[in-house]
Design an enzyme around this catalytic site. Structure first.
Site, PDB file in Angstrom:
ATOM      1  CE  LYS A  43      53.878  31.208 -71.209  1.00 22.70           C
ATOM      2  NZ  LYS A  43      53.628  32.302 -70.245  1.00 22.70           N
ATOM      3  NE  ARG A 142      55.576  37.279 -64.714  1.00 21.58           N
ATOM      4  CZ  ARG A 142      54.935  36.345 -65.405  1.00 21.58           C
ATOM      5  NH1 ARG A 142      55.167  35.071 -65.141  1.00 21.58           N
ATOM      6  NH2 ARG A 142      54.062  36.666 -66.319  1.00 21.58           N
ATOM      7  CE1 TYR A 264      71.755   4.401 -60.519  1.00 21.39           C
ATOM      8  CE2 TYR A 264      69.802   5.221 -61.668  1.00 21.39           C
ATOM      9  CZ  TYR A 264      71.139   4.818 -61.675  1.00 21.39           C
ATOM     10  OH  TYR A 264      71.842   4.835 -62.847  1.00 21.39           O
TER      11      TYR A 264
HETATM   12  C1  LIG Z   1      52.216  32.187 -70.031  1.00 21.78           C
HETATM   13  C2  LIG Z   1      51.401  33.409 -70.004  1.00 21.78           C
HETATM   14  C3  LIG Z   1      50.022  33.364 -70.334  1.00 21.78           C
HETATM   15  C4  LIG Z   1      49.282  32.062 -70.586  1.00 21.78           C
HETATM   16  O1  LIG Z   1      48.919  31.482 -69.364  1.00 21.78           O
HETATM   17  P1  LIG Z   1      47.931  30.224 -69.275  1.00 21.78           P
HETATM   18  O2  LIG Z   1      47.684  30.095 -67.831  1.00 21.78           O
HETATM   19  O3  LIG Z   1      48.676  29.069 -69.837  1.00 21.78           O
HETATM   20  O4  LIG Z   1      46.714  30.548 -70.057  1.00 21.78           O
HETATM   21  C5  LIG Z   1      49.330  34.558 -70.395  1.00 21.78           C
HETATM   22  N1  LIG Z   1      49.926  35.741 -70.125  1.00 21.78           N
HETATM   23  C6  LIG Z   1      51.236  35.813 -69.784  1.00 21.78           C
HETATM   24  C7  LIG Z   1      51.828  37.134 -69.479  1.00 21.78           C
HETATM   25  C8  LIG Z   1      51.996  34.654 -69.683  1.00 21.78           C
HETATM   26  O5  LIG Z   1      53.280  34.739 -69.299  1.00 21.78           O
END
Ligand SMILES: *Cc1c(COP(=O)(O)O)cnc(C)c1O
Length: 380
Positions: A43, A142, A264
């Site tokens: 993702k 969640r 800045y």
């Molecule tokens: C992003 C995600 C993962 C991967 O998590 P990592 O800590 O990067 O291995 C696994 N499961 C779900 C539901 C996620 O949202």
């Protein structure tokens, strides 16, 4: 010899992604968690590393399951996938996009009763079960079916004829703190929930849970960060190889006297004669603004403290400790690499490595290397 940023090198600056290290990390994780399968979580453009190149490498390493978050990410990736690779959509499908997802052969993660109903309606109308994952909320609050939702599902066993439910899935809220008691609570609750439904394989662990063996028996590990070389357990080390190296170019070097304001807000005022190097990396590149007057970068292993605020396209560092003329315009410095880990940057910026990674890689030039092959001259 490891590649030294700043040393004479044909490589240019930017985000360098070592696909051989990624390949090796997949194998190592698969070895550590077997007989569970390791799915690659790609993702957010594979956490900024490039979903296409990362997915291709993982598939070459034997990966047969890939997860993205959105339908758009899945549709962009699916044409590049080989047959036999399943592509899952973690956030499920928005109403009205189900047919498009089915056309592309995607496997949605169903998080709500509404998502279950819509996917099932499509399956029934097509007269064949459609593949899906059922996400059960075991305590993170969640995403996923609640306890009440689960009762509704149980009263309607026909769901498991209409849908080809491949896995029950859950996600742990504190996998990065392995000793947290909520982990065992969530796993136990999830196992009870799954046991009350028709038997299906389970998917529990992310990277941290897999490396700390929090889930016990797990059929499908969903790994992102560990594959990308990050250390997913808080304060912990990782057995994985580092995958990324981030470098940037020196735009300007100047010597200034004491009592000169820098950047800045003039938030840094030189205490004595100072050599300042301006580096072509700023918050628009994903380099955290929180590192102003706080972080460091490295040049040939020497630490150069960041002074002044991080600008949009550049930042200033104190190079006074180097020999005069050592650091020049056009030189390449290390932001993340052998001298400064992703975790060190995240900690200095008061965030997590996930946030650092996912913000890099869009403006930086991404280059892909196979370091082992490059160093040995072979392509083993
Ligand atoms: C992003 C995600 C993962 C991967 O998590 P990592 O800590 O990067 O291995 C696994 N499961 C779900 C539901 C996620 O949202």
């Amino acid at each position: 010899m490891p590649f030294e940023p700043g040393a004479a090198s044909p490589r240019s600056e930017g985000l360098e992604i070592d696909l051989r290290a990624l390949f090796d990390n997949y194998h190592l994780l698969q070895k550590l968690v077997g007989p569970a399968q390791v799915a690659g979580v790609v993702k957010a453009d594979a956490y900024g590393l490039g979903a296409q190149a990362v997915s291709r490498t993982l598939i070459r390493a034997g990966c047969r399951h890939l997860f993205v978050a959105h339908l758009g990410e899945a549709l962009a990736l699916s044409p590049a996938l080989s047959a036999g690779v399943s592509l899952y959509v973690l956030n499920g499908l928005r109403p009205g996009t189900e047919a498009q997802a089915a056309e592309a052969g995607l496997v949605p993660v169903l998080n709500t009763l509404g998502q279950v109903a819509a996917w099932r309606d499509l399956a029934v109308s097509r007269g064949r079960p459609l593949a899906a994952v059922l996400n059960l909320d075991s305590g993170m609050t969640r995403l996923g079916l609640s306890a009440a939702d689960l009762e509704t599902v149980k009263r309607d066993a026909q769901i498991f004829q209409d849908l080809d439910v491949r896995y029950y899935m859950t996600h742990l809220a504190r996998a990065d703190v392995p000793e947290a008691t909520s982990n065992a609570d969530q796993v136990a609750r999830f196992r009870r929930q799954a046991a009350s439904l028709p038997s299906r394989p389970l998917s529990i662990s992310n990277s941290a849970a897999a490396l700390s063996r929090l889930a016990g028996a797990d059929d499908l590990v969903r790994a992102g960060l560990a594959l990308y070389g990050g250390a997913p357990v808080m304060g912990g080390r990782t057995p994985m190889r580092s995958v990324i190296r981030l470098t940037a170019r020196v735009l300007q070097v100047r010597d200034v006297p004491a009592q000169v304001g820098v950047g800045y807000g003039l938030t840094h005022v030189t205490a004595g004669p100072t050599r300042i190097a301006t580096i072509e990396s700023g918050y628009a590149d994903g380099w955290p603004r929180a590192l102003g007057n706080r972080g460091d970068i490295f040049w040939r292993g020497r630490r150069l403290p960041i002074i002044g605020q991080i600008s949009m396209d550049s930042m200033t560092v104190d190079a006074t400790a180097l020999q005069p003329d050592a650091l020049r315009e056009g030189d390449v410095v290390e932001l993340i690499g052998p001298h400064q880990s992703l975790e060190a940057v995240a900690q200095a910026a008061d965030t997590i490595s996930y946030e650092i990674l996912t913000r890099l890689g869009h403006r930086y030039r991404r280059t892909y290397t196979d370091r082992a092959a490059a160093l040995t001259g072979s392509s083993t």
